[in-house]
Structure formats: structure tokens, C-alpha cells
Design a protein around this motif. Structure first.
Motif, PDB file in Angstrom:
ATOM      1  N   LEU A  97       0.818  -1.219   0.000  1.00  0.00           N
ATOM      2  CA  LEU A  97       0.000   0.000   0.000  1.00  0.00           C
ATOM      3  C   LEU A  97       0.847   1.262   0.000  1.00  0.00           C
ATOM      4  O   LEU A  97       0.381   2.320  -0.443  1.00  0.00           O
ATOM      5  N   HIS A  98       2.084   1.173   0.488  1.00  0.00           N
ATOM      6  CA  HIS A  98       2.836   2.382   0.802  1.00  0.00           C
ATOM      7  C   HIS A  98       4.182   2.468   0.091  1.00  0.00           C
ATOM      8  O   HIS A  98       5.127   3.076   0.606  1.00  0.00           O
ATOM      9  N   SER A  99       4.298   1.868  -1.080  1.00  0.00           N
ATOM     10  CA  SER A  99       5.516   1.969  -1.899  1.00  0.00           C
ATOM     11  C   SER A  99       6.765   1.570  -1.119  1.00  0.00           C
ATOM     12  O   SER A  99       7.778   2.280  -1.114  1.00  0.00           O
ATOM     13  N   HIS A 100       6.701   0.428  -0.455  1.00  0.00           N
ATOM     14  CA  HIS A 100       7.857  -0.082   0.290  1.00  0.00           C
ATOM     15  C   HIS A 100       9.028  -0.277  -0.688  1.00  0.00           C
ATOM     16  O   HIS A 100       8.879  -0.940  -1.717  1.00  0.00           O
ATOM     17  N   PRO A 101      10.209   0.294  -0.404  1.00  0.00           N
ATOM     18  CA  PRO A 101      11.319   0.253  -1.362  1.00  0.00           C
ATOM     19  C   PRO A 101      11.701  -1.154  -1.818  1.00  0.00           C
ATOM     20  O   PRO A 101      11.988  -1.373  -3.000  1.00  0.00           O
ATOM     21  N   THR A 102      11.735  -2.119  -0.887  1.00  0.00           N
ATOM     22  CA  THR A 102      12.100  -3.487  -1.267  1.00  0.00           C
ATOM     23  C   THR A 102      11.084  -4.073  -2.231  1.00  0.00           C
ATOM     24  O   THR A 102      11.448  -4.672  -3.257  1.00  0.00           O
ATOM     25  N   ILE A 103       9.806  -3.891  -1.926  1.00  0.00           N
ATOM     26  CA  ILE A 103       8.755  -4.444  -2.767  1.00  0.00           C
ATOM     27  C   ILE A 103       8.774  -3.810  -4.153  1.00  0.00           C
ATOM     28  O   ILE A 103       8.703  -4.497  -5.181  1.00  0.00           O
ATOM     29  N   VAL A 104       8.891  -2.491  -4.206  1.00  0.00           N
ATOM     30  CA  VAL A 104       8.886  -1.794  -5.500  1.00  0.00           C
ATOM     31  C   VAL A 104      10.107  -2.192  -6.322  1.00  0.00           C
ATOM     32  O   VAL A 104      10.008  -2.414  -7.540  1.00  0.00           O
ATOM     33  N   SER A 105      11.260  -2.313  -5.678  1.00  0.00           N
ATOM     34  CA  SER A 105      12.484  -2.716  -6.392  1.00  0.00           C
ATOM     35  C   SER A 105      12.321  -4.095  -7.014  1.00  0.00           C
ATOM     36  O   SER A 105      12.698  -4.319  -8.174  1.00  0.00           O
ATOM     37  N   ILE A 106      11.785  -5.026  -6.244  1.00  0.00           N
ATOM     38  CA  ILE A 106      11.574  -6.385  -6.750  1.00  0.00           C
ATOM     39  C   ILE A 106      10.569  -6.379  -7.901  1.00  0.00           C
ATOM     40  O   ILE A 106      10.767  -7.058  -8.921  1.00  0.00           O
ATOM     41  N   GLU A 107       9.509  -5.595  -7.753  1.00  0.00           N
ATOM     42  CA  GLU A 107       8.464  -5.593  -8.773  1.00  0.00           C
ATOM     43  C   GLU A 107       8.918  -4.943 -10.070  1.00  0.00           C
ATOM     44  O   GLU A 107       8.476  -5.345 -11.153  1.00  0.00           O
ATOM     45  N   ILE A 108       9.787  -3.953 -10.000  1.00  0.00           N
ATOM     46  CA  ILE A 108      10.342  -3.382 -11.235  1.00  0.00           C
ATOM     47  C   ILE A 108      11.079  -4.463 -12.011  1.00  0.00           C
ATOM     48  O   ILE A 108      10.887  -4.627 -13.228  1.00  0.00           O
ATOM     49  N   LEU A 109      11.924  -5.207 -11.316  1.00  0.00           N
ATOM     50  CA  LEU A 109      12.664  -6.300 -11.951  1.00  0.00           C
ATOM     51  C   LEU A 109      11.704  -7.376 -12.459  1.00  0.00           C
ATOM     52  O   LEU A 109      11.885  -7.917 -13.566  1.00  0.00           O
ATOM     53  N   THR A 110      10.684  -7.680 -11.678  1.00  0.00           N
ATOM     54  CA  THR A 110       9.736  -8.722 -12.045  1.00  0.00           C
ATOM     55  C   THR A 110       8.974  -8.365 -13.317  1.00  0.00           C
ATOM     56  O   THR A 110       8.842  -9.188 -14.231  1.00  0.00           O
ATOM     57  N   GLN A 136      14.535 -20.942 -19.295  1.00  0.00           N
ATOM     58  CA  GLN A 136      13.631 -21.490 -18.281  1.00  0.00           C
ATOM     59  C   GLN A 136      14.276 -21.459 -16.895  1.00  0.00           C
ATOM     60  O   GLN A 136      13.632 -21.067 -15.909  1.00  0.00           O
ATOM     61  N   ILE A 137      15.536 -21.854 -16.815  1.00  0.00           N
ATOM     62  CA  ILE A 137      16.248 -21.835 -15.535  1.00  0.00           C
ATOM     63  C   ILE A 137      16.405 -20.402 -15.037  1.00  0.00           C
ATOM     64  O   ILE A 137      16.189 -20.111 -13.851  1.00  0.00           O
ATOM     65  N   THR A 138      16.763 -19.496 -15.935  1.00  0.00           N
ATOM     66  CA  THR A 138      16.937 -18.089 -15.551  1.00  0.00           C
ATOM     67  C   THR A 138      15.644 -17.505 -15.003  1.00  0.00           C
ATOM     68  O   THR A 138      15.632 -16.846 -13.951  1.00  0.00           O
ATOM     69  N   LEU A 139      14.536 -17.746 -15.695  1.00  0.00           N
ATOM     70  CA  LEU A 139      13.241 -17.231 -15.251  1.00  0.00           C
ATOM     71  C   LEU A 139      12.859 -17.803 -13.889  1.00  0.00           C
ATOM     72  O   LEU A 139      12.409 -17.068 -12.998  1.00  0.00           O
ATOM     73  N   CYS A 140      13.038 -19.098 -13.723  1.00  0.00           N
ATOM     74  CA  CYS A 140      12.651 -19.733 -12.462  1.00  0.00           C
ATOM     75  C   CYS A 140      13.473 -19.210 -11.295  1.00  0.00           C
ATOM     76  O   CYS A 140      12.937 -18.967 -10.201  1.00  0.00           O
ATOM     77  N   VAL A 141      14.774 -19.029 -11.505  1.00  0.00           N
ATOM     78  CA  VAL A 141      15.623 -18.494 -10.442  1.00  0.00           C
ATOM     79  C   VAL A 141      15.193 -17.068 -10.094  1.00  0.00           C
ATOM     80  O   VAL A 141      15.146 -16.692  -8.909  1.00  0.00           O
ATOM     81  N   CYS A 142      14.856 -16.275 -11.099  1.00  0.00           N
ATOM     82  CA  CYS A 142      14.382 -14.904 -10.849  1.00  0.00           C
ATOM     83  C   CYS A 142      13.095 -14.916 -10.037  1.00  0.00           C
ATOM     84  O   CYS A 142      12.927 -14.114  -9.099  1.00  0.00           O
TER      85      CYS A 142
END
Length: 211
Positions: A97-110, A136-142
């Protein structure tokens, strides 16, 4: 000093219903696309493609808007249908809800990397490309790394952001919807392991015949 009794918040709201329906629709779309694009593929690979299309759809159409809202403000202060969906999930994990830096960073990459890798992997499966298992391996590890970094920092702090007060928040929102992105990438890693093993054995047999 007496405290006024308050009614517990309603668990199922219209937003709850259409949020769950939206997830179902995304899966159906992924299934249809996999059947259309994977006509010549094996049944196992068609199911892999169902997941990949669903994965890409979720990343682009659900997590993409989350990233946008988080970069220009927060989900909590946004007012649109995507914000309503994330506010519903935010009942289970308030960091969204509050733009948590860790969550936003992960989601940009995702959104950027995982979403594109899912589509590249669909192409590699359909065209039977040599780099299929590498992607396939790269995606799964990500995906697995994203799940780990989403929850591990919060767990180390005692999970202050998680609301496990109801079965819906705990078992559906937190366990099921996040567990899917652990179980299926794990299975696909195992599939790639077996596929690479078969290719190695076939190459060894070919080498012996040529001697």
C-alpha cells in the motif's frame, strides 16, 4: 474507561470477489493462448505455456500498474480499479500500500525482466530453440529470488507487515498466491534438469557411435 465494541470488518466485499475473479480470468486467458500457440507442442509443454502466459499476464497487467502507482505515489493514495485490487491484497501485506522500497524494487525487476523472459520462453518452446532450458532456468531463479526477497526481510523483522488474522488473508492471499510462484518454478527447474540430463546422455551416445 469503557471501549466501544466495533463490528469486525467484512471479509468478503465486492472488491474481494472481482479480485479473485480477475485472477481466474487471467488464468483462462493464459490457457486459451497456450492452446492456440502450442498446438504442435507436447501436452506437458502446453501446460508449461499456460503458466508462462499467465505469468506474463500477471506481471504486465497487474504488477505493471502497481509499479507505476508506486513510482508516482502510492497504492493507498491512488483511485482506480488496479488500486482497488492492490488495496485488497494490502489487507494481507500492508507494504504493497505504501511503496515499500524493497517491494517496488523487486516488482520493477519482475515486470521488466520476468515478464519478458516468460514470453521469450514461450517462443523458445514453440520453435524448439536450443536456449529453451537456459531461459527457463533463468526465469525460475528470478521468480524464486523475488519470492525470497519479498518475504525474508519481513520475516527477519518479525513479520510486522503481514496480517494473518483470517484464513482468506493467510491461506489465499499470502500462502496460495505467493506459493504458486514457488512451486511451479521449482517444478520447471526439475523439468530443465531432466531435459539437460537427457541431452547430455544423447550427446554421449552419439559420440560413442562416431568412435
Amino acid at each position: 474507561m469503557s471501549s466501544e465494541s466495533k463490528d469486525p470488518p467484512q471479509l468478503f466485499t465486492p472488491v474481494t470477489v472481482y479480485s479473485l475473479l480477475a485472477c481466474g480470468v487471467q488464468f483462462v486467458v493464459g490457457y486459451v493462448l497456450a492452446q492456440c500457440w502450442g498446438r504442435k507442442c507436447s501436452a506437458a509443454d502446453r501446460w508449461v505455456m499456460v503458466w508462462l502466459f499467465y505469468d506474463a499476464i500477471v506481471h504486465f497487467t497487474l504488477e505493471g500498474p502497481f509499479v507505476y502507482m508506486s513510482l508516482i505515489g502510492t497504492v493507498a493514495t491512488s483511485d482506480n480499479i488496479f488500486a482497488d485490487l492492490w488495496k485488497e491484497y494490502g489487507k494481507a501485506d500492508e507494504r504493497w500500500l505504501h511503496s515499500h522500497p524493497t517491494i517496488v524494487s523487486i516488482e520493477i525487476l519482475t515486470v521488466v525482466l520476468d515478464g519478458l523472459l516468460a514470453l521469450v520462453l514461450v517462443y523458445a518452446i514453440v520453435k524448439d530453440k536450443y536456449y529453451r532450458h537456459f531461459i527457463q532456468i533463468t526465469l525460475c531463479v528470478c521468480e524464486l529470488y523475488g519470492g525470497w526477497m519479498t518475504f525474508c526481510p519481513d520475516w527477519l523483522d518479525g513479520s510486522p507487515s503481514l496480517n494473518t488474522s483470517s484464513w482468506l488473508y493467510l491461506w489465499v492471499y499470502l500462502v496460495f498466491f505467493n506459493g504458486v510462484w514457488v512451486v511451479i518454478p521449482g517444478l520447471l527447474l526439475w523439468q530443465s534438469w531432466l531435459g539437460l540430463q537427457r541431452m547430455h546422455q544423447a550427446e554421449k551416445m552419439t559420440g560413442k557411435k562416431l568412435k
